[in-house]
Scaffold this active site. Structure first.
Site, PDB file in Angstrom:
ATOM      1  CE  LYS A  60       1.577 -10.609  -3.994  1.00 27.77           C
ATOM      2  NZ  LYS A  60       0.607  -9.590  -3.528  1.00 27.77           N
ATOM      3  CG  LEU A 309     -12.514  -2.269   4.295  1.00 30.36           C
ATOM      4  CD1 LEU A 309     -13.627  -3.250   3.953  1.00 30.36           C
ATOM      5  CD2 LEU A 309     -11.777  -1.853   3.041  1.00 30.36           C
ATOM      6  CD  GLU A 318       1.485  -3.163  -7.045  1.00 34.08           C
ATOM      7  OE1 GLU A 318       1.986  -3.983  -6.245  1.00 34.08           O
ATOM      8  OE2 GLU A 318       1.904  -3.022  -8.211  1.00 34.08           O
ATOM      9  CB  ILE A 322      -3.343  -6.968   4.766  1.00 32.19           C
ATOM     10  CG1 ILE A 322      -4.653  -7.740   4.538  1.00 32.19           C
ATOM     11  CG2 ILE A 322      -2.613  -7.515   5.988  1.00 32.19           C
ATOM     12  CD1 ILE A 322      -4.482  -9.225   4.309  1.00 32.19           C
TER      13      ILE A 322
END
Length: 480
Positions: A60, A309, A318, A322
């Site tokens: 990515k 979480l 964005e 992680i």
């Protein structure tokens, strides 16, 4: 991630027990990452090719924002640096003067990672010359890290937590009790129980700070589809009338999802919209995931540290979820108790967590607030809302002067803010006077040489799909 990090660094001094249940699924939509994950993998001494093969990962280079500024207007927030800075002024000032003089092309033309993503090309370059992250299968990633943990001394215990006990003197957690009746005592408990927040929320009663006045989206729908074309080195973020849709290409499938606000779009309409805008066979049953944009006031309380979480959630725009897990794990290792928990360590840990996530929150708000869309009430309301004062200052500073100053230790560097603000349509009214020291000929050569260097490098890169297949693909791919 927490067990893997602690086991690698402190495993010889600690007794680490990892309690989880195969019957409890994960949210499982965190499939896009940012370059900081490479640092975490270096810490864990992870072999990249092995990791990518195990998680069916692709590379990515950034995020493509489609329709965020206005319908039909797209831009890319890439991971790379753009141009060459001067110590007095960033490259954007020289580019801005070039635009005024008719000597500059698009701002993204001077960024290697951005141009490579547009051309669907990738390769590892010498001296870490290409900044990148991964698209990965989150479920496979968890299983991969589990295999790293156990040889390093982590004891995995299968089971569901049904209750906890507390110390009478200070209220700290003494033990957790599993459905099987097994009781597990501990000195420090890391709460990874997701939105439930079993220990940090239910036991320690630590409240959430609600940020829905700035971040309207409170629902996501996730679904996986079969791949129908080559994987691109870019996360696609496609704006719609009440939020946005993601598309994340892996080696073996594509991750899709719709993020939206229930105030502007109901679940049934959102489901129809997502399924009407995916490519390839649907492989999983779509599911609605409610969430609240928020953060615990404190993420370390007593002997409980909330990570993931359970500590809060913004949204995946964005790909920071992680990253925030990784930062929390590293920060915990930096402040890990030796002879009892120090209130000073706890205070510093919480202060750093709050500062980091507030900067990320403001960066995400920027995407929504600075828009020119007139097609729906969602985008008009986002444009009209009052925003945090610090964000307002950053926007107006750039709009008036072209200047961006990075706050120490914040995640997103100057070029990220510049790419998004330019992409959303903010053109600085002025540039730094250092740029005026260049005449037209010198400025044209300066800009042209950077662009030419980027173009030459990009044209030498192989296709991203081909590079992935050769580097870390499945055996049937590598033979092609």
């Amino acid at each position: 991630m927490a067990a893997a990090g602690l086991a690698k660094v402190l495993g010889k001094r600690l007794d680490i027990k990892l309690v989880e249940s195969d019957d409890i699924g994960t949210v499982g939509v965190g499939e896009a990452t940012i370059p900081t994950l490479l640092n975490f993998h270096n810490l864990l001494e992870i072999n990249e090719q092995e990791f990518m093969a195990e998680t069916q990962a692709t590379f990515k280079l950034g995020i493509g924002f489609e329709g965020w500024r206005n319908v039909g207007e797209d831009y890319i927030h890439s991971f790379g640096m753009t141009g060459t800075d001067h110590w007095t002024a960033g490259f954007q000032h020289f580019w801005r003067k070039g635009v005024q003089r008719g000597l500059a092309s698009d701002y993204g033309d001077y960024c290697l990672e951005l141009k490579a993503s547009q051309e669907n090309r990738f390769a590892h370059l010498p001296n870490q010359g290409m900044n990148y992250a991964y698209h990965l299968d989150a479920g496979r990633y968890a299983r991969y890290l589990r295999r790293l943990c156990e040889p390093r001394g982590v004891q995995r215990i299968e089971g569901k937590i049904v209750r906890y006990t507390r110390h009478e003197d200070n209220g700290d957690i003494r033990s957790i009790v599993l459905e099987s009746g097994q009781e597990i005592e501990g000195d420090l408990f890391i709460d990874c129980t997701g939105f439930r927040g079993l220990l940090i929320g239910e036991a320690m009663q630590e409240p959430m700070q609600d940020w829905s006045q700035w971040l309207f989206c409170d629902r996501a729908i996730a679904v996986q589809t079969a791949s129908v074309g080559p994987a691109i080195p870019l996360t696609r973020s496609m704006a719609h009338q009440a939020g946005w849709q993601w598309r994340i290409p892996l080696q073996h499938r594509v991750g899709n999802g719709l993020v939206y606000s229930s105030r502007y779009l109901d679940d049934d309409a959102a489901m129809r919209q997502l399924l009407g805008n995916v490519a390839g066979e649907v492989l999983t049953t779509p599911r609605v995931i409610p969430f609240q944009p928020c953060q615990r006031r404190n993420t370390w309380v007593g002997n409980v540290v909330a990570i993931g979480l359970s500590s809060g959630f913004l949204e995946p725009i964005e790909s920071t979820s992680i990253h925030l897990i990784q930062r929390a794990v590293i920060r915990l290792m930096q402040t890990f108790p030796a002879d009892g928990i120090s209130p000073y360590d706890v205070a510093e840990y919480n202060a750093q967590c709050n500062s980091e996530i507030e900067h990320i929150r403001d960066f995400i708000i920027l995407h929504y607030h600075v828009n020119q869309r007139q097609d729906s009430q969602f985008w008009q309301d986002a444009r009209a809302m009052e925003i945090p004062a610090g964000l307002r200052h950053r926007i107006e500073l750039f709009r008036a002067t072209g200047r961006v100053f990075r706050i120490p230790n914040e995640l997103f560097a100057e070029n990220s803010w510049i790419q998004v603000m330019l992409g959303q349509g903010i053109m600085p009214a002025a540039h730094h006077q250092t740029a005026d020291l260049m005449g037209d000929e010198e400025l044209s050569h300066f800009l042209g040489s950077i662009k030419a260097s980027v173009d030459r490098t990009v044209q030498q890169l192989p296709a991203h799909q081909l590079y992935v297949e050769r580097y870390c693909g499945r055996p049937d791919q590598a033979a092609r």
